[in-house]
Design an enzyme around this catalytic site. Structure first.
Site, mmCIF file in Angstrom:
data_model
loop_
_atom_site.group_PDB
_atom_site.id
_atom_site.type_symbol
_atom_site.label_atom_id
_atom_site.label_comp_id
_atom_site.label_asym_id
_atom_site.label_seq_id
_atom_site.Cartn_x
_atom_site.Cartn_y
_atom_site.Cartn_z
ATOM 1 N N GLU A 1 0.834 -1.200 0.000
ATOM 2 C CA GLU A 1 0.000 0.000 0.000
ATOM 3 C C GLU A 1 0.871 1.254 0.000
ATOM 4 O O GLU A 1 2.093 1.187 0.125
ATOM 5 C CB GLU A 1 -0.917 -0.010 1.235
ATOM 6 N N HIS B 1 0.493 5.761 1.112
ATOM 7 C CA HIS B 1 -0.316 6.819 1.704
ATOM 8 C C HIS B 1 0.533 8.058 1.934
ATOM 9 O O HIS B 1 1.764 8.009 1.825
ATOM 10 C CB HIS B 1 -0.985 6.356 3.010
ATOM 11 N N HIS C 1 5.639 6.242 7.768
ATOM 12 C CA HIS C 1 5.743 5.213 8.804
ATOM 13 C C HIS C 1 7.149 5.244 9.390
ATOM 14 O O HIS C 1 8.113 5.440 8.650
ATOM 15 C CB HIS C 1 5.631 3.805 8.200
ATOM 16 N N HIS D 1 4.790 0.163 -0.023
ATOM 17 C CA HIS D 1 5.548 -0.631 0.960
ATOM 18 C C HIS D 1 4.788 -1.872 1.393
ATOM 19 O O HIS D 1 3.557 -1.894 1.421
ATOM 20 C CB HIS D 1 5.905 0.224 2.175
ATOM 21 N N CYS E 1 5.504 0.030 14.979
ATOM 22 C CA CYS E 1 5.228 0.962 13.886
ATOM 23 C C CYS E 1 4.623 2.219 14.502
ATOM 24 O O CYS E 1 3.624 2.150 15.230
ATOM 25 C CB CYS E 1 4.270 0.339 12.876
#
Lengths: 152, 152
Positions: free
Chosen positions: A69, A71, A75, A109, A123
């Site tokens: 995915e 975004h 992260h 990723h 995370c």
């Protein structure tokens, strides 16, 4: 000033934390995204904490993987258990305990377990963040060429 | 869209990370605050990362301690090396690897090494945050009664 709410979350056998729910995602899919063998524990982010970030622990079972995915939000990952692999854009990186990863905005990723034991990692994400999106077909082809798994 | 800047920071012997500076604070003091035997490594927060948080690793030498302080922003701590103690308000908590701590806003707090080896922990904070303040004399008396060290 309201009373401070201190919280200690004790680490326990089996990579779990006292009073923290283990959310199990055996496998699943949404439009263009799938994942397998994931357990999530939210350590900071569900109890009205004032931080601009949330802290989660993810564990990927042997053979498992997170969704491929991308975004807007970044992260930060800290590997702590076992061995894993990060597919970031067009590169696969092996991850060992205490390696850290900064996944910049819009990087396609995926995280995978490597070997016979679970791959566990913290995370950290912004508390206000956009929803993950599926990658483009070109990004999927690139990621799969370097080892991304599952549907894309 | 600018090119993503992915970064993997490799963990190395001696609890350090490749290409990450070890900032050594042997001892020091500011008005009302002192500390001893601290090494800081900033893993996320010095390179224009877009996250609303920074990730640092602190290591406290045997006998060392962070300053007893308080501030508006919350701390999240993940113990990873050795054993330590958190003085939070009027309570001392022993910390072992992978225990996590949420230090709520304005909680007087200090971290200390316990035992003969260094105490190492990740500390996550908001990227925009206020400066630490010294505690009040009452808060210092309370903290010292439960084990806070150094000047206050």
């Amino acid at each position: 000033m309201s009373k401070p709410e201190i919280r200690i979350s004790r680490f326990q056998d089996g990579y779990s934390w006292e009073c923290v729910e283990r959310e199990v995602y055996k496998s699943g899919q949404e439009v263009g995204r799938d994942w397998q063998g994931i357990v999530r524990q939210v350590l900071v982010g569900k109890d009205g904490e004032t931080t601009a970030f949330h802290l989660r622990y993810f564990e990927v079972a042997p053979g498992g993987y997170s969704s491929l995915e991308k975004h807007e939000h970044a992260h930060v990952v800290i590997a702590i258990r076992g061995h894993g692999r990060a597919i970031l854009d067009a590169t696969a990186y092996d991850l060992n305990p205490f390696d850290t990863v900064y996944v910049a905005p819009w990087t396609p990723h995926q995280f995978q377990a490597a070997g016979d034991e679970p791959f566990g990692f913290f995370c950290i994400v912004d508390s206000e963040r956009d929803r993950p999106q599926s990658v483009s077909s070109t990004e999927a082809i690139v990621a799969q060429a370097v080892g991304a798994r599952g549907r894309s």
